[in-house]
Design a protein around this motif. Structure first.
Motif, PDB file in Angstrom:
ATOM      1  N   UNK A   1       5.381  14.319  63.720  1.00  0.00           N
ATOM      2  CA  UNK A   1       5.863  12.960  63.840  1.00  0.00           C
ATOM      3  C   UNK A   1       6.018  12.358  62.450  1.00  0.00           C
ATOM      4  N   UNK A   2       7.135  11.648  62.237  1.00  0.00           N
ATOM      5  CA  UNK A   2       7.394  11.071  60.928  1.00  0.00           C
ATOM      6  C   UNK A   2       6.744   9.711  60.792  1.00  0.00           C
ATOM      7  N   UNK A   3       6.293   9.462  59.589  1.00  0.00           N
ATOM      8  CA  UNK A   3       5.711   8.166  59.265  1.00  0.00           C
ATOM      9  C   UNK A   3       6.852   7.200  58.904  1.00  0.00           C
ATOM     10  N   UNK A   4       6.628   5.907  59.080  1.00  0.00           N
ATOM     11  CA  UNK A   4       7.659   4.920  58.758  1.00  0.00           C
ATOM     12  C   UNK A   4       8.020   4.949  57.278  1.00  0.00           C
ATOM     13  N   UNK A   5       7.047   5.237  56.410  1.00  0.00           N
ATOM     14  CA  UNK A   5       7.346   5.270  54.980  1.00  0.00           C
ATOM     15  C   UNK A   5       8.280   6.424  54.646  1.00  0.00           C
ATOM     16  N   UNK A   6       8.150   7.567  55.332  1.00  0.00           N
ATOM     17  CA  UNK A   6       9.064   8.684  55.101  1.00  0.00           C
ATOM     18  C   UNK A   6      10.478   8.317  55.513  1.00  0.00           C
ATOM     19  N   UNK A   7      10.616   7.651  56.629  1.00  0.00           N
ATOM     20  CA  UNK A   7      11.927   7.231  57.105  1.00  0.00           C
ATOM     21  C   UNK A   7      12.535   6.208  56.157  1.00  0.00           C
ATOM     22  N   UNK A   8      11.728   5.299  55.657  1.00  0.00           N
ATOM     23  CA  UNK A   8      12.237   4.273  54.754  1.00  0.00           C
ATOM     24  C   UNK A   8      12.766   4.909  53.475  1.00  0.00           C
ATOM     25  N   UNK A   9      12.032   5.878  52.918  1.00  0.00           N
ATOM     26  CA  UNK A   9      12.498   6.531  51.700  1.00  0.00           C
ATOM     27  C   UNK A   9      13.768   7.335  51.961  1.00  0.00           C
ATOM     28  N   UNK A  10      13.899   7.896  53.122  1.00  0.00           N
ATOM     29  CA  UNK A  10      15.072   8.703  53.443  1.00  0.00           C
ATOM     30  C   UNK A  10      16.314   7.836  53.600  1.00  0.00           C
ATOM     31  N   UNK A  11      16.166   6.601  54.034  1.00  0.00           N
ATOM     32  CA  UNK A  11      17.318   5.726  54.244  1.00  0.00           C
ATOM     33  C   UNK A  11      17.469   4.689  53.139  1.00  0.00           C
ATOM     34  N   UNK A  12      16.780   4.885  52.020  1.00  0.00           N
ATOM     35  CA  UNK A  12      16.875   3.956  50.889  1.00  0.00           C
ATOM     36  C   UNK A  12      18.291   4.008  50.332  1.00  0.00           C
ATOM     37  N   UNK A  13      18.940   2.857  50.252  1.00  0.00           N
ATOM     38  CA  UNK A  13      20.313   2.815  49.769  1.00  0.00           C
ATOM     39  C   UNK A  13      20.393   1.970  48.506  1.00  0.00           C
ATOM     40  N   UNK A  14      21.562   1.984  47.888  1.00  0.00           N
ATOM     41  CA  UNK A  14      21.786   1.180  46.695  1.00  0.00           C
ATOM     42  C   UNK A  14      21.598  -0.297  47.030  1.00  0.00           C
ATOM     43  N   UNK A  15      22.073  -0.694  48.192  1.00  0.00           N
ATOM     44  CA  UNK A  15      21.916  -2.090  48.613  1.00  0.00           C
ATOM     45  C   UNK A  15      20.435  -2.477  48.675  1.00  0.00           C
ATOM     46  N   UNK A  16      19.598  -1.581  49.209  1.00  0.00           N
ATOM     47  CA  UNK A  16      18.169  -1.854  49.279  1.00  0.00           C
ATOM     48  C   UNK A  16      17.562  -1.996  47.882  1.00  0.00           C
ATOM     49  N   UNK A  17      17.999  -1.166  46.977  1.00  0.00           N
ATOM     50  CA  UNK A  17      17.485  -1.233  45.603  1.00  0.00           C
ATOM     51  C   UNK A  17      17.897  -2.526  44.926  1.00  0.00           C
ATOM     52  N   UNK A  18      19.121  -2.957  45.162  1.00  0.00           N
ATOM     53  CA  UNK A  18      19.589  -4.224  44.579  1.00  0.00           C
ATOM     54  C   UNK A  18      18.778  -5.386  45.142  1.00  0.00           C
ATOM     55  N   UNK A  19      18.521  -5.360  46.424  1.00  0.00           N
ATOM     56  CA  UNK A  19      17.717  -6.425  47.036  1.00  0.00           C
ATOM     57  C   UNK A  19      16.297  -6.453  46.477  1.00  0.00           C
ATOM     58  N   UNK A  20      15.704  -5.277  46.265  1.00  0.00           N
ATOM     59  CA  UNK A  20      14.364  -5.234  45.668  1.00  0.00           C
ATOM     60  C   UNK A  20      14.393  -5.762  44.245  1.00  0.00           C
ATOM     61  N   UNK A  21      15.441  -5.446  43.491  1.00  0.00           N
ATOM     62  CA  UNK A  21      15.556  -5.932  42.118  1.00  0.00           C
ATOM     63  C   UNK A  21      15.714  -7.450  42.106  1.00  0.00           C
ATOM     64  N   UNK A  22      16.495  -7.988  43.025  1.00  0.00           N
ATOM     65  CA  UNK A  22      16.654  -9.445  43.100  1.00  0.00           C
ATOM     66  C   UNK A  22      15.333 -10.141  43.384  1.00  0.00           C
ATOM     67  N   UNK A  23      14.529  -9.521  44.211  1.00  0.00           N
ATOM     68  CA  UNK A  23      13.248 -10.124  44.569  1.00  0.00           C
ATOM     69  C   UNK A  23      12.227 -10.029  43.442  1.00  0.00           C
TER      70      UNK A  23
END
Length: 68
Positions: A1-23
């Motif tokens: 069974x996959x952990x939520x953190x594994x799924x989050x890293x697998x679907x990390x996109x450029x948009x997500x990175x930009x949003x984290x940088x803005x925050x």
């Protein structure tokens, strides 16, 4: 069974990175980054004077960097 953190890293996109940088980045940090990118772009595009090129070439050699 996959952990939520594994799924989050697998679907990390450029948009997500930009949003984290803005925050996490402040306004002045973003302004400095944009200014540095603009200065580097200006230098690479418009400073093609042969004398400047030769001086940078000589600097690289004096720093021990082999160009050719």
């Amino acid at each position: 069974m996959q952990d939520d953190t594994d799924t989050k890293h697998a679907t990390d996109s450029v948009y997500d990175r930009i949003e984290r940088a803005r925050a996490s980045l402040t306004g002045p940090q973003i302004a400095i980054a944009v200014a540095l990118v603009a200065a580097l772009g200006f230098t690479l595009l418009f400073v093609q004077d042969p004398m400047l090129h030769d001086s940078l070439h000589n600097f690289r050699h004096s720093a021990g960097i082999t160009c050719h």
